[in-house]
Design a protein around this motif. Structure first.
Motif, mmCIF file in Angstrom:
data_model
loop_
_atom_site.group_PDB
_atom_site.id
_atom_site.type_symbol
_atom_site.label_atom_id
_atom_site.label_comp_id
_atom_site.label_asym_id
_atom_site.label_seq_id
_atom_site.Cartn_x
_atom_site.Cartn_y
_atom_site.Cartn_z
ATOM 1 N N ARG A 145 -3.300 -15.201 -83.083
ATOM 2 C CA ARG A 145 -2.019 -14.492 -83.026
ATOM 3 C C ARG A 145 -2.160 -13.190 -82.225
ATOM 4 N NH1 ARG A 145 2.385 -15.409 -86.035
ATOM 5 N NH2 ARG A 145 1.190 -16.686 -87.501
ATOM 6 N N GLY A 146 -1.249 -13.003 -81.277
ATOM 7 C CA GLY A 146 -1.333 -11.839 -80.398
ATOM 8 C C GLY A 146 -2.256 -12.040 -79.218
ATOM 9 N N ARG A 147 -2.945 -13.181 -79.209
ATOM 10 C CA ARG A 147 -3.845 -13.520 -78.086
ATOM 11 C C ARG A 147 -3.589 -14.959 -77.626
ATOM 12 N NH1 ARG A 147 -9.607 -13.304 -79.456
ATOM 13 N NH2 ARG A 147 -9.035 -13.917 -81.572
ATOM 14 N N LEU A 148 -2.343 -15.399 -77.799
ATOM 15 C CA LEU A 148 -1.963 -16.788 -77.544
ATOM 16 C C LEU A 148 -0.613 -16.777 -76.846
ATOM 17 C CD1 LEU A 148 -2.250 -19.879 -78.042
ATOM 18 C CD2 LEU A 148 -1.392 -19.493 -80.360
ATOM 19 N N ILE A 149 -0.573 -17.250 -75.589
ATOM 20 C CA ILE A 149 0.651 -17.136 -74.800
ATOM 21 C C ILE A 149 1.025 -18.469 -74.173
ATOM 22 C CG2 ILE A 149 0.221 -14.690 -74.350
ATOM 23 C CD1 ILE A 149 -0.584 -15.414 -71.486
ATOM 24 N N ASN A 150 2.299 -18.566 -73.801
ATOM 25 C CA ASN A 150 2.845 -19.788 -73.205
ATOM 26 C C ASN A 150 3.811 -19.409 -72.092
ATOM 27 O OD1 ASN A 150 3.379 -22.647 -73.039
ATOM 28 N ND2 ASN A 150 5.329 -22.272 -74.069
ATOM 29 N N ILE A 151 4.042 -20.348 -71.183
ATOM 30 C CA ILE A 151 5.046 -20.176 -70.137
ATOM 31 C C ILE A 151 6.085 -21.272 -70.296
ATOM 32 C CG2 ILE A 151 3.837 -21.539 -68.368
ATOM 33 C CD1 ILE A 151 4.755 -19.247 -66.382
ATOM 34 N N HIS A 152 7.365 -20.890 -70.123
ATOM 35 C CA HIS A 152 8.466 -21.827 -70.371
ATOM 36 C C HIS A 152 9.471 -21.733 -69.218
ATOM 37 C CE1 HIS A 152 11.049 -24.364 -72.811
ATOM 38 N NE2 HIS A 152 12.060 -23.576 -72.497
ATOM 39 N N PRO A 153 9.972 -22.886 -68.732
ATOM 40 C CA PRO A 153 10.839 -22.888 -67.547
ATOM 41 C C PRO A 153 12.320 -22.637 -67.850
ATOM 42 C CG PRO A 153 10.356 -25.140 -68.171
ATOM 43 C CD PRO A 153 9.590 -24.260 -69.120
ATOM 44 N N SER A 154 12.599 -21.563 -68.588
ATOM 45 C CA SER A 154 13.972 -21.097 -68.773
ATOM 46 C C SER A 154 13.905 -19.631 -69.164
ATOM 47 C CB SER A 154 14.704 -21.898 -69.859
ATOM 48 O OG SER A 154 14.309 -21.480 -71.160
ATOM 49 N N LEU A 155 15.068 -18.989 -69.209
ATOM 50 C CA LEU A 155 15.138 -17.619 -69.687
ATOM 51 C C LEU A 155 15.395 -17.665 -71.193
ATOM 52 C CD1 LEU A 155 17.251 -15.966 -66.848
ATOM 53 C CD2 LEU A 155 14.769 -15.877 -67.169
ATOM 54 N N LEU A 156 14.318 -17.727 -71.947
ATOM 55 C CA LEU A 156 14.449 -17.767 -73.400
ATOM 56 C C LEU A 156 15.208 -16.537 -73.896
ATOM 57 C CD1 LEU A 156 10.851 -18.969 -74.338
ATOM 58 C CD2 LEU A 156 12.954 -20.326 -74.446
ATOM 59 N N PRO A 157 15.995 -16.676 -74.986
ATOM 60 C CA PRO A 157 16.010 -17.798 -75.924
ATOM 61 C C PRO A 157 16.865 -18.997 -75.508
ATOM 62 C CG PRO A 157 17.462 -16.087 -76.709
ATOM 63 C CD PRO A 157 16.778 -15.526 -75.490
ATOM 64 N N ALA A 158 17.392 -19.004 -74.295
ATOM 65 C CA ALA A 158 18.173 -20.155 -73.852
ATOM 66 C C ALA A 158 17.254 -21.335 -73.545
ATOM 67 C CB ALA A 158 18.968 -19.809 -72.599
ATOM 68 N N PHE A 159 17.661 -22.514 -73.963
ATOM 69 C CA PHE A 159 17.020 -23.788 -73.601
ATOM 70 C C PHE A 159 15.538 -23.870 -73.964
ATOM 71 C CE2 PHE A 159 20.287 -22.708 -70.342
ATOM 72 C CZ PHE A 159 21.308 -23.482 -70.885
ATOM 73 N N PRO A 160 15.224 -23.707 -75.238
ATOM 74 C CA PRO A 160 13.840 -23.944 -75.677
ATOM 75 C C PRO A 160 13.547 -25.436 -75.707
ATOM 76 C CG PRO A 160 15.239 -23.546 -77.567
ATOM 77 C CD PRO A 160 16.109 -23.346 -76.353
ATOM 78 N N GLY A 161 12.284 -25.774 -75.929
ATOM 79 C CA GLY A 161 11.918 -27.172 -76.101
ATOM 80 C C GLY A 161 11.807 -27.934 -74.791
ATOM 81 N N LYS A 162 11.930 -29.252 -74.911
ATOM 82 C CA LYS A 162 11.709 -30.133 -73.760
ATOM 83 C C LYS A 162 12.880 -30.106 -72.784
ATOM 84 C CE LYS A 162 8.697 -33.436 -76.167
ATOM 85 N NZ LYS A 162 8.533 -34.848 -76.581
ATOM 86 N N ASP A 163 12.582 -30.426 -71.527
ATOM 87 C CA ASP A 163 13.583 -30.587 -70.469
ATOM 88 C C ASP A 163 14.473 -29.357 -70.341
ATOM 89 O OD1 ASP A 163 14.896 -31.843 -68.353
ATOM 90 O OD2 ASP A 163 16.362 -32.796 -69.671
ATOM 91 N N ALA A 164 13.865 -28.181 -70.347
ATOM 92 C CA ALA A 164 14.642 -26.948 -70.229
ATOM 93 C C ALA A 164 15.405 -26.884 -68.914
ATOM 94 C CB ALA A 164 13.715 -25.743 -70.359
ATOM 95 N N ILE A 165 14.811 -27.405 -67.849
ATOM 96 C CA ILE A 165 15.463 -27.363 -66.535
ATOM 97 C C ILE A 165 16.696 -28.256 -66.536
ATOM 98 C CG2 ILE A 165 15.174 -27.940 -64.098
ATOM 99 C CD1 ILE A 165 12.201 -27.103 -64.457
ATOM 100 N N GLY A 166 16.555 -29.462 -67.065
ATOM 101 C CA GLY A 166 17.699 -30.364 -67.177
ATOM 102 C C GLY A 166 18.773 -29.812 -68.095
ATOM 103 N N GLN A 167 18.347 -29.196 -69.204
ATOM 104 C CA GLN A 167 19.302 -28.585 -70.128
ATOM 105 C C GLN A 167 20.134 -27.515 -69.422
ATOM 106 O OE1 GLN A 167 18.110 -27.332 -74.182
ATOM 107 N NE2 GLN A 167 16.066 -28.063 -73.630
ATOM 108 N N ALA A 168 19.469 -26.671 -68.639
ATOM 109 C CA ALA A 168 20.160 -25.568 -67.959
ATOM 110 C C ALA A 168 21.183 -26.093 -66.957
ATOM 111 C CB ALA A 168 19.137 -24.669 -67.269
ATOM 112 N N LEU A 169 20.800 -27.101 -66.183
ATOM 113 C CA LEU A 169 21.730 -27.662 -65.206
ATOM 114 C C LEU A 169 22.913 -28.333 -65.900
ATOM 115 C CD1 LEU A 169 19.498 -29.202 -62.390
ATOM 116 C CD2 LEU A 169 21.024 -27.227 -62.230
#
Length: 205
Positions: free
Chosen positions: A105-129
Motif C-alpha cells: 500500500r502506497g507503493r503500488l500503482i496502476n495506469i488506466h485509459p480514462s480520466l478516472l473516476p469516469a469509466f473504470p474497469g474494462k473497455d474504458a476507451i469503448g465506454q468513453a466513446l
C-alpha cells in the motif's frame, strides 16, 4: 545509496513494460531499475520483451494454485527476494487481493485509459466513446481494494475528435501512457510523491 527497484506486472503485449524498461536502461527513470517482471501468462509477448531487455521474470499460471492468495503469497516472496520498492501494474489483467495490496500500500500503482473516476474497469476507451464524451485521457493512480478507485497521482487529457474510433483513440491514449507512466515512476524513484488520505502531492517534478 541503494538503487530504487521496480517490479512490473503485465499480462499481454507489454508496450508499457518496454517503455519503462527502455527508459530505465537509458538512465531516464529517476535512477530506478526494473528488477522483475511478474506475468500470469507465460506465453505472453511481454515475456519475450523482458528476455530481450535482460529483465528477470516470475511466470505463473493461476490455475496451478488453489487460490489467488496462494499465488500472491509466492509473488510477495519474489518481490521481497528482489528487494522491490515499487510495484507497477502495466496491463496486468487480474484483481489483486489484500495479500499484495496491504503489503505494498502506497507503493503500488496502476495506469488506466480514462480520466478516472469516469469509466473504470474494462473497455474504458469503448465506454468513453459510447457515452459521447468530448475529452478522454489517462490516469495513473494508487491501487487500493476497489476497481480503479485508488488516489489519483497524475492525469493527462486528450480531446476526442469527430470520427474517432476505438482503434484511433486507443493508439492516441497508448502513446500518452508510454510518456506519462515513465514520468510518474521517475517521481517515485526521486522520492517526490507524497500521499495523505486521497490527496497526492508531487514536489518539484
Amino acid at each position: 545509496m541503494s538503487v530504487y527497484r521496480i517490479a512490473i506486472f503485465a499480462s499481454g503485449e507489454g508496450s508499457n513494460f518496454q517503455a519503462l524498461a527502455e527508459r530505465a536502461n537509458a538512465g531516464e527513470l529517476g535512477g530506478a531499475e526494473i528488477a522483475l517482471l511478474v506475468c500470469d501468462k507465460p506465453s505472453a509477448p511481454v515475456v519475450q520483451r523482458a528476455e530481450r531487455l535482460g529483465v528477470q521474470a516470475h511466470l505463473f499460471k493461476p490455475k496451478d494454485y488453489d487460490s489467488r492468495e496462494a499465488y500472491e503469497r509466492e509473488i510477495v516472496h519474489k518481490l521481497e527476494e528482489h528487494r522491490v520498492d515499487l510495484v507497477v501494474l502495466a496491463g496486468y489483467m487480474r484483481l489483486l487481493t489484500p495479500v499484495i495490496v496491504d503489503k505494498y500500500r502506497g507503493r503500488l500503482i496502476n495506469i488506466h485509459p480514462s480520466l478516472l473516476p469516469a469509466f473504470p474497469g474494462k473497455d474504458a476507451i469503448g465506454q468513453a466513446l459510447a457515452y459521447g464524451v468530448k475529452v478522454s485521457g489517462v490516469t495513473v493512480h494508487f491501487v487500493d481494494e476497489g476497481m480503479d478507485t485508488g488516489p489519483i497521482i497524475a492525469q493527462k487529457a486528450l480531446p476526442i475528435v469527430s470520427g474517432e474510433t476505438v482503434d484511433s483513440l486507443a493508439q492516441a491514449i497508448h502513446a500518452i501512457e508510454r510518456e506519462l507512466y515513465p514520468q510518474v515512476v521517475s517521481w517515485f524513484a526521486k522520492g517526490l510523491v507524497q500521499l495523505d488520505g486521497r490527496q497526492v502531492t508531487v514536489s518539484n517534478p
